[in-house]
Design a protein around this motif. Structure first.
Motif, PDB file in Angstrom:
ATOM      1  N   ARG A   1       5.591  -2.451   4.745  1.00  0.00           N
ATOM      2  CA  ARG A   1       4.656  -3.199   5.591  1.00  0.00           C
ATOM      3  C   ARG A   1       3.293  -2.527   5.624  1.00  0.00           C
ATOM      4  O   ARG A   1       2.256  -3.180   5.526  1.00  0.00           O
TER       5      ARG A   1
ATOM      6  N   CYS B   1       1.500  -3.015   2.297  1.00  0.00           N
ATOM      7  CA  CYS B   1       1.054  -4.405   2.163  1.00  0.00           C
ATOM      8  C   CYS B   1      -0.185  -4.674   3.008  1.00  0.00           C
ATOM      9  O   CYS B   1      -1.167  -5.273   2.537  1.00  0.00           O
TER      10      CYS B   1
ATOM     11  N   LEU C   1       4.594 -12.405   1.185  1.00  0.00           N
ATOM     12  CA  LEU C   1       5.005 -11.002   1.178  1.00  0.00           C
ATOM     13  C   LEU C   1       6.395 -10.839   1.787  1.00  0.00           C
ATOM     14  O   LEU C   1       7.216 -10.070   1.280  1.00  0.00           O
TER      15      LEU C   1
END
Length: 321
Positions: free
Chosen positions: A170, A173, A298
């Motif tokens: 996370r 990203c 994602l």
């Protein structure tokens, strides 16, 4: 009729909460009083038939208090530019999420919002705390009125090896998407409520990501409602911002009820449109649309395939010890 009134009370209470928050902010000319995530808390803890997170009132208040305060401290004392501040804030929230014993993601927004808006005033965390107490109070009242049923809170474990991998993914990203978004001055692609949504969508067994088109439409629709309300009623007709916020919140609640997509982050996305710079009001829905598409992609590409193939060694909601 009695049941209809009971069903309407959480909606009316949410409107009352939003009207009180924005009204006081306008009266005192303190925009920092507006805490968009309180609308998300209202949706997930008051409007939804079952609470949206495994959390209790004490932990909710503690997590919001810590994150709202840390967010302001980062802006005041880090001396860094926006991008590294955002990554520090998001990383802090993700690590805290792992060890919070809850699945309560909205505190991610509580720390990232003051960074994104460059808020240095401690009025913001004070407001966040007071408003959170009000949400918890409403919830307790609904339990006594038997409008909502009590749900036992059992601490959960979210710090397994697989959770650590998810947390790192996370952060990477958000760092990549955030760098591009901030570089091109399209920063609301990583709006704080979207980072909350990303945290929730990328968790195991999340059902929302299985309806990507509907999810994006609801998120974007609520952003559009917020922007249009502010643009038409406040910017063009010069009506109080409170009017715009109430109209936008009402329509947002109707959208969630009609679609049965009770996603708490869309409440914050709606109200966030009331405090963004006026120059961003027109492009805000587009930025939210792009951001929602990105987080859905994602979540499906980097998270869902691992989780659905049961690579996880442990259940993601094992009782914490």
């Amino acid at each position: 009729m009695k049941q209809f009134i009971k069903n309407a009370i959480p909606y009316i209470s949410t409107l009352l909460l939003v009207g009180l928050m924005v009204g006081i902010a306008e009266l005192l000319n303190e925009k920092e009083i507006i805490f968009p995530e309180i609308t998300a808390l209202a949706v997930g803890y008051m409007v939804a038939q079952k609470r949206s997170w495994k959390v209790n009132g004490k932990r909710m208040l503690l997590l919001i208090t810590i994150c709202a305060t840390v967010g302001v401290l980062i802006v005041r004392y880090s001396g860094l530019t926006l991008f590294p501040q955002m990554i520090i804030a998001f990383s802090f929230a993700q690590i805290l999420f792992m060890f919070s014993g809850t699945t309560f993601a909205p505190f991610v927004s509580a720390i990232v919002l003051p960074v994104m808006m460059q808020t240095k005033s401690f009025i913001y965390p004070i407001s966040a705390v007071v408003l959170t107490i009000l949400v918890i109070g409403f919830h307790q009242l609904f339990l006594k009125m038997e409008i909502r049923q009590d749900e036992e809170y059992i601490p959960v474990m979210l710090n397994s090896k697989d959770d650590i991998i998810d947390t790192a993914l996370r952060i990477v990203c958000v760092a990549i998407v955030g760098f591009v978004a901030i570089y091109f001055d399209f920063k609301f692609v990583i709006a704080p409520p979207l980072l909350v949504a990303f945290t929730e969508f990328s968790r195991p067994r999340n059902k929302v990501r299985n309806k990507p088109i509907k999810t994006v439409l609801v998120i974007t629709g609520c952003a559009l409602v917020g922007s249009l309300s502010r643009y038409l009623f406040t910017i063009k007709l010069d009506l109080p911002l409170t009017v715009s916020a109430l109209i936008a919140t009402l329509i947002m609640l109707l959208i969630l009820t009609y679609t049965k997509m009770y996603m708490p982050p869309v409440g914050a996305i709606t109200i966030l449109s009331m405090i963004i710079p006026q120059s961003s009001v027109i492009t805000y829905p587009l930025q939210i649309f792009v951001g929602s598409v990105v987080i859905i992609l994602l979540s499906r590409v980097f998270f869902m395939w691992r989780q659905d193939k049961k690579i996880y060694e442990n259940d993601y909601e094992l009782t914490a010890h």
